[in-house]
Design an enzyme around this catalytic site. Sequence first.
Site, short mmCIF file in Angstrom:
data_model
loop_
_atom_site.label_atom_id
_atom_site.label_comp_id
_atom_site.label_asym_id
_atom_site.label_seq_id
_atom_site.Cartn_x
_atom_site.Cartn_y
_atom_site.Cartn_z
N VAL A 187 0.83 -1.21 0.00
CA VAL A 187 0.00 0.00 0.00
C VAL A 187 0.86 1.25 0.00
O VAL A 187 0.68 2.15 -0.81
CB VAL A 187 -0.96 0.02 1.21
CG1 VAL A 187 -1.73 1.33 1.28
CG2 VAL A 187 -1.92 -1.16 1.15
N ASP A 243 10.13 2.94 7.37
CA ASP A 243 9.86 1.51 7.44
C ASP A 243 10.92 0.87 8.33
O ASP A 243 12.07 1.34 8.37
CB ASP A 243 9.88 0.88 6.05
CG ASP A 243 9.09 -0.43 5.99
OD1 ASP A 243 8.00 -0.44 5.40
OD2 ASP A 243 9.56 -1.43 6.57
N LYS A 291 14.10 -3.26 2.66
CA LYS A 291 13.33 -2.31 1.86
C LYS A 291 14.05 -0.97 1.77
O LYS A 291 14.12 -0.36 0.69
CB LYS A 291 11.93 -2.13 2.45
CG LYS A 291 11.03 -3.33 2.32
CD LYS A 291 9.66 -3.06 2.94
CE LYS A 291 8.75 -4.28 2.80
NZ LYS A 291 7.44 -4.07 3.46
N THR A 328 -2.36 -4.66 9.18
CA THR A 328 -3.35 -4.93 10.23
C THR A 328 -3.81 -6.38 10.08
O THR A 328 -4.91 -6.64 9.57
CB THR A 328 -4.55 -3.96 10.13
OG1 THR A 328 -4.99 -3.89 8.76
CG2 THR A 328 -4.19 -2.58 10.62
N SER A 383 -6.57 -1.12 6.59
CA SER A 383 -7.92 -1.65 6.80
C SER A 383 -8.12 -2.03 8.26
O SER A 383 -7.24 -2.65 8.86
CB SER A 383 -8.14 -2.88 5.92
OG SER A 383 -7.96 -2.55 4.56
N CYS A 390 -6.21 -8.55 2.22
CA CYS A 390 -7.48 -7.93 2.62
C CYS A 390 -8.65 -8.89 2.64
O CYS A 390 -9.39 -8.96 3.62
CB CYS A 390 -7.78 -6.76 1.69
SG CYS A 390 -6.70 -5.34 1.93
N ARG A 396 0.79 -13.72 -0.06
CA ARG A 396 0.07 -13.54 1.19
C ARG A 396 -1.26 -14.29 1.18
O ARG A 396 -2.12 -14.04 0.35
CB ARG A 396 -0.18 -12.05 1.45
CG ARG A 396 1.06 -11.24 1.72
CD ARG A 396 0.74 -9.76 1.87
NE ARG A 396 0.17 -9.22 0.65
CZ ARG A 396 -0.37 -8.00 0.56
NH1 ARG A 396 -0.43 -7.22 1.62
NH2 ARG A 396 -0.85 -7.57 -0.60
#
Length: 429
Positions: free
Chosen positions: A13, A32, A37, A86, A121, A261, A330
């Site tokens: 995201v 981060d 990364k 999340t 989310s 999600c 994922r």
Amino acid sequence: MSRTIAIIGLGYVGLPLAAAFLEKQYSVIGIDLDQDKIRSLKRGQSYIADVADEVIENAVQQGRLSVSNDFSNIKSAECIIICVPTPLTKEHVPDLSFLTDAAKSLKDHLQPDQLVTLESSTYPGTTREVLLPLLEQSGLTTGKNLFIGFSPERVDPGNEEFPLTGIPKIVSGVTENCANRTEQLYQTVFSKVIKVSSTDTAEMTKLLENTFRFVNISFINEFAVLCDKLNINVWEVVEAASSKPFGYTAFYPGPGIGGHCIPVDPHYLQWKTQQIGGSSSFIELSSRINESMPAYVLSKVKEAIGHDELKGRRILVLGVTFKKNVADVRGSSSIELIRLLVREGAKVLYYDPYIKELDIEGVALQSTQASESEFRLADCVIIATDHRELPLLEVLEYSRLVFDTRNATAGLAGKAKVIVLGGGRIDQA
């Protein structure tokens, strides 16, 4: 002079969002905790397929993108956008630890009049009940010299039809001033911004979107099982139903459900519902159906092979990501299917052009080659994810048995016996 924002969490995201702001000539401060990364971005290299290396490289060279794990860098930003994971705990309840950790790290560095928006989310009430109290420990007052908003992410990895900034952006705020500030910021980047009445409404909007998909995917998976039993091809049924120009939305079956999600967000809604003494029968039932699909595919593979045991059988799985044409495993149902095959004693190999190595219950598997020899050696080839790179003609020409969970072989011909999930009778060729 370039405007500056900070983004906390540079994953699926956060990094595409950073790229969107960079393309509108913002300066971006990226935060981060993952050093890999950070090192990659400092080299000008993207690790997200939807973000081109050139966007990162140019921004770094121009001094408009800086990345680190230092939260004090957010002091110069007009807005801080939180894009942290999340997930669910092992007990399938919300895990907000990434969010609370980020908020605690932010509060000591917040400056008067900064805007903080949450994109992760979550369940209705999180922004007001969790994020706001932590941020106000800074001594700032929400709506006066601290502004807090929620804008649910709508990133769809690998979707070439709908670029991020072309997807309407839902925005909200804890107060009217907060909502206005949030709206004004996102209007500079997104083509359409829709302001809703509260952060609870915006949080619930995201859960509705994903629970809608969750429930309908589970239904079409169950429908595919019914079609198998009735010797009817579910793919033909879906195509025929799709001719209706109103009142119908097409969903397609598969070996389960995946991503971050879709499998997670409905459980956030379920948990919140339970907190107020309610429940959702649809979510509970949908979870059971989707979780059962890898086992159903396993049973159909056994039936296709004509043996109740797979011990020693050579099974080649094509595609292990949760959706086609993305490097994202994922929650992938394909990986759960591989776990079940391994537990059955099968010799499992996989090919995926995006994923070079998998860890299956402590055992490292390397992606093999999609070659004639591998197809010929396999007792069964399972098409689990229908990447565009799959050599389907070769699969059909050289394999003995193909179990297609995605209807990827529709309209193609070869020497292999092909069984399609939801395609009807198991003995069809």
